[in-house]
Design an enzyme around this catalytic site. Structure first.
Site, PDB file in Angstrom:
ATOM      1  NE  ARG A 174      -3.224   0.187   2.836  1.00 33.80           N
ATOM      2  CZ  ARG A 174      -4.653   0.490   2.100  1.00 33.80           C
ATOM      3  NH1 ARG A 174      -4.903   0.240   1.583  1.00 33.80           N
ATOM      4  NH2 ARG A 174      -4.842   1.595   3.298  1.00 33.80           N
ATOM      5  NE  ARG A 178       3.014   7.796  -6.391  1.00 34.66           N
ATOM      6  CZ  ARG A 178       1.883   8.373  -5.671  1.00 34.66           C
ATOM      7  NH1 ARG A 178       1.972   9.483  -5.044  1.00 34.66           N
ATOM      8  NH2 ARG A 178       0.762   7.991  -5.709  1.00 34.66           N
ATOM      9  NE  ARG A 250      -2.292  -1.670  17.087  1.00 32.09           N
ATOM     10  CZ  ARG A 250      -1.509  -1.663  18.107  1.00 32.09           C
ATOM     11  NH1 ARG A 250      -1.312  -3.095  18.371  1.00 32.09           N
ATOM     12  NH2 ARG A 250      -0.347  -0.356  17.947  1.00 32.09           N
ATOM     13  NE  ARG A 280      -3.587   9.310  10.497  1.00 34.16           N
ATOM     14  CZ  ARG A 280      -4.294   9.131   9.783  1.00 34.16           C
ATOM     15  NH1 ARG A 280      -3.888   9.024   8.156  1.00 34.16           N
ATOM     16  NH2 ARG A 280      -5.383   7.991   9.661  1.00 34.16           N
ATOM     17  CD  GLU A 301      -5.086   8.501  13.505  1.00 29.03           C
ATOM     18  OE1 GLU A 301      -4.538   7.452  13.235  1.00 29.03           O
ATOM     19  OE2 GLU A 301      -5.797   9.243  13.106  1.00 29.03           O
ATOM     20  CE1 TYR A 349      -7.959   0.342   7.039  1.00 32.11           C
ATOM     21  CE2 TYR A 349      -7.586  -0.025   4.585  1.00 32.11           C
ATOM     22  CZ  TYR A 349      -7.638   0.717   5.413  1.00 32.11           C
ATOM     23  OH  TYR A 349      -7.903   2.066   5.448  1.00 32.11           O
ATOM     24  CG  ASP A 351      -9.574   1.562   0.414  1.00 32.41           C
ATOM     25  OD1 ASP A 351      -8.819   2.417   1.794  1.00 32.41           O
ATOM     26  OD2 ASP A 351      -8.348   1.781  -0.690  1.00 32.41           O
TER      27      ASP A 351
END
Length: 384
Positions: A174, A178, A250, A280, A301, A349, A351
């Site tokens: 994930r 680049r 989690r 974060r 978080e 999980y 999206d």
């Protein structure tokens, strides 16, 4: 209209999309949720003091290549363009994520062109690892030790509560690398945010005369007998009263704080150093860049293992969890008049776009099963 009554457990995306589709097909649908609002973990609400649209259970950014799903959500909300440009603080400096040409040049003090950077990273990579089996091995094979330890190791340890060497290599897929200056975290064709927030969008999906919504209503097993079929978006192990043990998740703790002006100048700032306890900080007004606010709302978080009573966020799915999942899935497959859906119901999980697509497919499968006179399966999308 059919006389059949259907129960949807969970007023998040799965319950809303399935419920709406089947209500439009003439079924009498009841959607229940234990919370006082619709939307599940996608819930958004205005902060009364600042006017900032807050993602109450953490940020949700819509991105997809599925044109059908994109058309679907745009039918119920106006989506405005949004590009997720994540920053990270590590080793006393700020970099952009995912690792890109700017990150590489800044970190190593170089001015490499794309082809030079690719060759440079390949030199750093541990090419002796032919078949990575763990997250750590995958990272070392992709980017080498320096980038791994700066950007991936500490954050991953905090997020998952274990050493990266204990996590499967698939998790790292994930996180792309680049060799351009493109810092858009996602690469999908369609990306955006609903102008009025996710809760308003999901409330519109649920707004149908054949659909009844009951909030502050926990599911009780005896409820099922009043309906011809149940679509269950709650925890798979919860359907069985957790009698074989709890599947591992989690959970997240949020430390909310407010300030005048801007706090960090971006929506998401990761923290890669293990010495920083939070993973974060999110600054919520930046999730709606078309708005202007004099004050700001932020979340620090923290990730930890979920305990009974916590909100489950991320399924762990390591060896022990998969073994227990197999046991529950086998029992679920033998259950009658219930279909397990969504992130919790299938212990995966997902999206948002995948959740919506699977909900659309589940509703279609139900209608097809009724037309064919066949039983609806426990899983349209298998957890294993």
């Amino acid at each position: 209209m059919t006389s059949e009554k259907l129960l949807l457990v969970g007023a998040g995306l799965s319950g809303a999309v399935i419920g709406r589709t089947l209500a439009e097909a003439g079924y009498r649908v009841t959607v229940i949720d234990t919370r006082s609002h619709v939307g599940g973990n996608c819930h958004t609400e205005r902060d009364p003091a600042s006017g900032v649209m807050v993602h109450v259970y953490g940020p949700h950014i819509f991105h997809t290549d599925d044109a059908g799903v994109w058309d679907y959500v745009n039918h119920f909300a106006r989506f405005l363009p949004y590009k997720n440009q994540v920053k990270t603080t590590t080793g006393g400096a700020v970099y952009s994520l995912p690792i890109n040409l700017h990150t590489i040049n800044q970190f190593f003090g170089r001015t490499l062109r794309p082809d030079e950077a690719a060759a440079f990273i390949e030199e750093l990579a541990d090419t002796g690892i032919e078949t990575p089996e763990s997250f750590e091995q995958q990272a070392l094979r992709f980017v080498g030790r320096d980038l791994y330890e700066a950007f991936l190791k500490g954050y991953t340890m905090k997020q998952w509560g274990c050493a990266p060497s204990e996590l499967p290599a698939s998790i790292l897929k994930r996180l792309p690398v680049r060799f351009t200056y493109d810092d858009n975290y996602f690469f999908h064709r369609f990306q955006g945010m609903p102008e009025d927030g996710y809760t308003a969008m999901i409330a519109r999906i649920l707004d149908h005369p054949g659909l009844r919504v009951l909030l502050d209503t926990p599911f009780e097993p005896g409820m099922a007998q009043d309906f011809s079929h149940v679509f269950y978006a709650g925890p798979l192990d919860g359907w069985f009263g957790y009698d074989a043990g709890r599947l591992g998740y989690r959970t997240l703790d949020f430390e909310r704080f407010c300030a005048r002006g801007d706090w960090q100048g971006c929506a998401v700032m990761n923290y890669g150093d293990v010495s920083v306890p939070w993973t974060r900080i999110t600054e919520h007004k930046y999730f709606a860049p078309w708005e202007r606010h004099e004050a700001t709302v932020c979340y620090r978080e923290y990730s930890r293992a979920a305990e009974p009573g916590d909100i489950p966020y991320y399924p762990v799915r390591l060896v022990a969890e998969k073994a227990l999942l197999g046991e529950y899935a086998a029992r679920a497959a033998a259950a009658e008049r219930v279909t397990f859906v969504g992130r919790l119901g299938t212990y995966r999980y997902l999206d948002m776009d995948v959740t919506i697509r699977e909900a659309m497919e589940t509703a279609a499968a139900f209608l097809a099963s009724r037309t064919a006179g066949k039983a609806m399966p426990a899983f349209v999308h298998a957890p294993l």
